[in-house]
Design a protein around this motif. Sequence first.
Motif, PDB file in Angstrom:
ATOM      1  N   VAL A  64      48.330  25.794  70.375  1.00  0.00           N
ATOM      2  CA  VAL A  64      48.823  24.439  69.704  1.00  0.00           C
ATOM      3  C   VAL A  64      47.821  23.987  68.424  1.00  0.00           C
ATOM      4  CG1 VAL A  64      48.701  21.752  70.317  1.00  0.00           C
ATOM      5  CG2 VAL A  64      49.601  23.243  71.755  1.00  0.00           C
ATOM      6  N   GLU A  65      46.552  24.148  68.882  1.00  0.00           N
ATOM      7  CA  GLU A  65      45.367  24.026  67.714  1.00  0.00           C
ATOM      8  C   GLU A  65      45.482  24.935  66.653  1.00  0.00           C
ATOM      9  OE1 GLU A  65      43.635  21.290  67.444  1.00  0.00           O
ATOM     10  OE2 GLU A  65      44.574  20.192  69.555  1.00  0.00           O
ATOM     11  N   GLY A  66      45.996  25.879  66.854  1.00  0.00           N
ATOM     12  CA  GLY A  66      46.068  26.926  65.848  1.00  0.00           C
ATOM     13  C   GLY A  66      47.168  26.614  64.776  1.00  0.00           C
ATOM     14  N   LEU A  67      48.444  26.252  65.257  1.00  0.00           N
ATOM     15  CA  LEU A  67      49.348  25.667  64.616  1.00  0.00           C
ATOM     16  C   LEU A  67      48.768  24.335  63.754  1.00  0.00           C
ATOM     17  CD1 LEU A  67      52.416  26.150  66.867  1.00  0.00           C
ATOM     18  CD2 LEU A  67      52.089  27.285  64.708  1.00  0.00           C
ATOM     19  N   ARG A  68      48.141  23.503  64.484  1.00  0.00           N
ATOM     20  CA  ARG A  68      47.648  22.287  63.801  1.00  0.00           C
ATOM     21  C   ARG A  68      46.772  22.523  62.551  1.00  0.00           C
ATOM     22  NH1 ARG A  68      46.515  18.364  69.100  1.00  0.00           N
ATOM     23  NH2 ARG A  68      48.738  17.850  69.382  1.00  0.00           N
ATOM     24  N   TYR A  69      45.935  23.736  62.931  1.00  0.00           N
ATOM     25  CA  TYR A  69      45.129  24.121  61.813  1.00  0.00           C
ATOM     26  C   TYR A  69      45.825  24.593  60.818  1.00  0.00           C
ATOM     27  CZ  TYR A  69      42.107  27.536  59.608  1.00  0.00           C
ATOM     28  OH  TYR A  69      41.576  28.435  58.478  1.00  0.00           O
ATOM     29  N   ALA A  70      46.787  25.476  61.082  1.00  0.00           N
ATOM     30  CA  ALA A  70      47.661  26.043  59.741  1.00  0.00           C
ATOM     31  C   ALA A  70      48.109  25.397  58.931  1.00  0.00           C
ATOM     32  CB  ALA A  70      48.528  27.061  60.318  1.00  0.00           C
ATOM     33  N   ILE A  71      48.693  23.869  59.468  1.00  0.00           N
ATOM     34  CA  ILE A  71      49.410  22.756  58.947  1.00  0.00           C
ATOM     35  C   ILE A  71      48.100  21.996  58.103  1.00  0.00           C
ATOM     36  CG2 ILE A  71      50.515  20.708  58.991  1.00  0.00           C
ATOM     37  CD1 ILE A  71      52.078  21.899  61.377  1.00  0.00           C
ATOM     38  N   GLU A  72      46.955  21.807  58.570  1.00  0.00           N
ATOM     39  CA  GLU A  72      46.105  20.990  58.182  1.00  0.00           C
ATOM     40  C   GLU A  72      45.277  21.824  57.062  1.00  0.00           C
ATOM     41  OE1 GLU A  72      44.710  17.470  57.283  1.00  0.00           O
ATOM     42  OE2 GLU A  72      45.821  17.934  59.124  1.00  0.00           O
ATOM     43  N   LEU A  73      45.336  23.159  57.053  1.00  0.00           N
ATOM     44  CA  LEU A  73      44.558  23.982  56.289  1.00  0.00           C
ATOM     45  C   LEU A  73      45.561  23.626  54.607  1.00  0.00           C
ATOM     46  CD1 LEU A  73      42.520  26.112  55.259  1.00  0.00           C
ATOM     47  CD2 LEU A  73      44.175  27.745  55.953  1.00  0.00           C
ATOM     48  N   SER A  74      46.962  23.822  54.948  1.00  0.00           N
ATOM     49  CA  SER A  74      47.502  23.615  53.810  1.00  0.00           C
ATOM     50  C   SER A  74      47.340  22.233  53.073  1.00  0.00           C
ATOM     51  CB  SER A  74      49.130  23.602  54.204  1.00  0.00           C
ATOM     52  OG  SER A  74      49.843  23.427  52.896  1.00  0.00           O
ATOM     53  N   ARG A  75      47.107  21.242  53.977  1.00  0.00           N
ATOM     54  CA  ARG A  75      46.999  19.916  53.151  1.00  0.00           C
ATOM     55  C   ARG A  75      45.453  19.909  52.555  1.00  0.00           C
ATOM     56  NH1 ARG A  75      48.868  16.505  58.586  1.00  0.00           N
ATOM     57  NH2 ARG A  75      51.097  16.582  58.230  1.00  0.00           N
ATOM     58  N   TRP A  76      44.401  20.548  53.405  1.00  0.00           N
ATOM     59  CA  TRP A  76      43.137  20.552  52.765  1.00  0.00           C
ATOM     60  C   TRP A  76      43.116  21.355  51.369  1.00  0.00           C
ATOM     61  CZ3 TRP A  76      38.518  18.688  53.313  1.00  0.00           C
ATOM     62  CH2 TRP A  76      37.417  19.273  52.833  1.00  0.00           C
ATOM     63  N   GLN A  77      43.904  22.490  51.372  1.00  0.00           N
ATOM     64  CA  GLN A  77      43.997  23.066  50.029  1.00  0.00           C
ATOM     65  C   GLN A  77      44.511  22.117  48.878  1.00  0.00           C
ATOM     66  OE1 GLN A  77      45.822  26.527  51.311  1.00  0.00           O
ATOM     67  NE2 GLN A  77      44.127  27.572  51.748  1.00  0.00           N
ATOM     68  N   ARG A  78      45.343  21.472  49.349  1.00  0.00           N
ATOM     69  CA  ARG A  78      46.045  20.536  48.268  1.00  0.00           C
ATOM     70  C   ARG A  78      45.290  19.605  47.936  1.00  0.00           C
ATOM     71  NH1 ARG A  78      50.604  20.795  51.362  1.00  0.00           N
ATOM     72  NH2 ARG A  78      50.397  18.843  52.151  1.00  0.00           N
ATOM     73  N   ARG A  79      44.495  19.089  48.790  1.00  0.00           N
ATOM     74  CA  ARG A  79      43.327  17.744  48.468  1.00  0.00           C
ATOM     75  C   ARG A  79      42.164  18.367  47.733  1.00  0.00           C
ATOM     76  NH1 ARG A  79      43.016  16.608  53.551  1.00  0.00           N
ATOM     77  NH2 ARG A  79      44.373  15.001  53.585  1.00  0.00           N
ATOM     78  N   LEU A  80      41.990  19.609  47.821  1.00  0.00           N
ATOM     79  CA  LEU A  80      40.963  20.157  46.935  1.00  0.00           C
ATOM     80  C   LEU A  80      41.285  20.327  45.691  1.00  0.00           C
ATOM     81  CD1 LEU A  80      39.142  23.047  49.135  1.00  0.00           C
ATOM     82  CD2 LEU A  80      38.357  20.697  48.716  1.00  0.00           C
ATOM     83  N   THR A  81      42.457  20.709  45.363  1.00  0.00           N
ATOM     84  CA  THR A  81      43.239  20.750  44.269  1.00  0.00           C
ATOM     85  C   THR A  81      43.069  19.589  43.373  1.00  0.00           C
ATOM     86  OG1 THR A  81      44.522  22.758  44.838  1.00  0.00           O
ATOM     87  CG2 THR A  81      45.084  21.722  42.698  1.00  0.00           C
ATOM     88  N   GLU A  82      43.492  18.504  44.145  1.00  0.00           N
ATOM     89  CA  GLU A  82      43.421  17.013  43.669  1.00  0.00           C
ATOM     90  C   GLU A  82      42.200  16.599  43.139  1.00  0.00           C
ATOM     91  OE1 GLU A  82      45.579  14.885  46.757  1.00  0.00           O
ATOM     92  OE2 GLU A  82      47.307  15.668  46.241  1.00  0.00           O
ATOM     93  N   THR A  83      41.212  16.848  44.107  1.00  0.00           N
ATOM     94  CA  THR A  83      39.978  16.325  43.652  1.00  0.00           C
ATOM     95  C   THR A  83      39.211  17.007  42.491  1.00  0.00           C
ATOM     96  OG1 THR A  83      38.992  17.735  45.590  1.00  0.00           O
ATOM     97  CG2 THR A  83      39.461  15.429  46.158  1.00  0.00           C
ATOM     98  N   SER A  84      39.650  18.189  42.272  1.00  0.00           N
ATOM     99  CA  SER A  84      39.118  19.168  41.132  1.00  0.00           C
ATOM    100  C   SER A  84      39.608  18.742  39.961  1.00  0.00           C
ATOM    101  CB  SER A  84      39.078  20.560  41.596  1.00  0.00           C
ATOM    102  OG  SER A  84      40.418  20.975  41.648  1.00  0.00           O
ATOM    103  N   ARG A  85      40.601  17.634  39.863  1.00  0.00           N
ATOM    104  CA  ARG A  85      41.218  17.918  38.630  1.00  0.00           C
ATOM    105  C   ARG A  85      40.439  16.712  37.682  1.00  0.00           C
ATOM    106  NH1 ARG A  85      47.550  16.797  40.825  1.00  0.00           N
ATOM    107  NH2 ARG A  85      48.051  19.088  41.089  1.00  0.00           N
TER     108      ARG A  85
END
Length: 416
Positions: A395-416
């Motif tokens: 369960v937490e592995g799946l949640r981590y995979a989903i959240e990791l994708s969101r995190w990477q998008r958030r990093l991209t947005e903040t670095s602009r």
Amino acid sequence: MSTYFKIGKKKVRAARLKRAVLASFTCAAPEVEARFAGFELADWEGILYWLDISGLALYLLHRLTELGLERCLPDPILGRFKRNLIENRARTDALFHEAAAISSAMMRRGISFALLKGITLTPDSVPDCALRWQIDLDLLVASCDATAARHVLMIFGYALHAVCGNSMEFTAGQSSAPDIGKIYRVHSQRSLELHMLSKTDRLSRAAIRDFGGAGIPTLAPADILVQQSAHLFKHLCGEHTRVSWVLEFWRHVEARRGDANFWRAVEHIAASEPQGELAMGAALLLTSLTFGAIAEEAWVKAAIDRLPQNVRLWVETYGLRVLLADSPGNKLYLILRQELRSETQNRPTIRRLVFPTRLPPAITRGEPGERIAERFVRYRTEAGFFLARLQFHVVEGLRYAIELSRWQRRLTETSR
């Protein structure tokens, strides 16, 4: 559809009640009462597990009693908390007597050590030791005295259970299966962690404090705060972080508001500890997000400002979510670990943590002369624990995979 709606509504109410619990430690009585208004017995029962594993249950009872607002708790919850307090006071007394006896034996042998956490956190972090949910004893000992300290522990019936880095875990007494319903009671099994220290600066600053007639070596106040931040940050980098640790850290910070000499000492010690400034900055930021504004000393603000951008973003994004989670664990910490390590160092370790290839450690221990029925119960407990851990990783592995994708998008947005 209505079932999903009810579940969603229940989760929303639980989240609101948890936030009201956090606010109760900083708000005045009228606001606290207003925040708790409208919650029913079922709502409180829904967060009881969280209150227990977060270490907040007895702190909440004390706070509401202090404010004269015990009426905010439904009678069954209030009665349960009061029984838990009686149980925990007996448990705390047993731990204290054990700590005092071991400390006396070590001092007679000239061992350089200090007791950590527990009673040493009073009064700055903990108003009454009986309110703190403490599982074991922790001792800091000079590496050169580790063997002598181990011999002392053997006299008290302790046997080495595990070694992890610079720490040794000891157990004594008869093991029993974990039971959330008995966490405040005196247990037949005792646990103790011995933390070895090669650099003895911390121990050189230690002093003997009197606790009810027993003199026990403890760390200096500034060292205690730095170690609280290190402990908190270590758990942020792991599966579970208790909210009570954040509350205790906040109370210590507030108790030292305006003490310039104390903060100069904290600054010096944090700078000399591995990741000391990082841990302190993260702990201060998480504390401010959880309990509001903290001490206004210039160094406090500077410690937060010095945090690496991605670490600060993680704390701001996931800090409260981790603290308010119902589950006793999560894998959001893996994102933080990624930000603390280079990509080449991080990848294999992260994979092993997301998808472990080893069985979980045993939580019970067979005793000499164990009967077949007792062994069956023990194996059943181990099987249940294995299935719970398997479910957690899936369960937490799946949640981590989903959240990791969101995190990477958030990093991209903040670095602009």
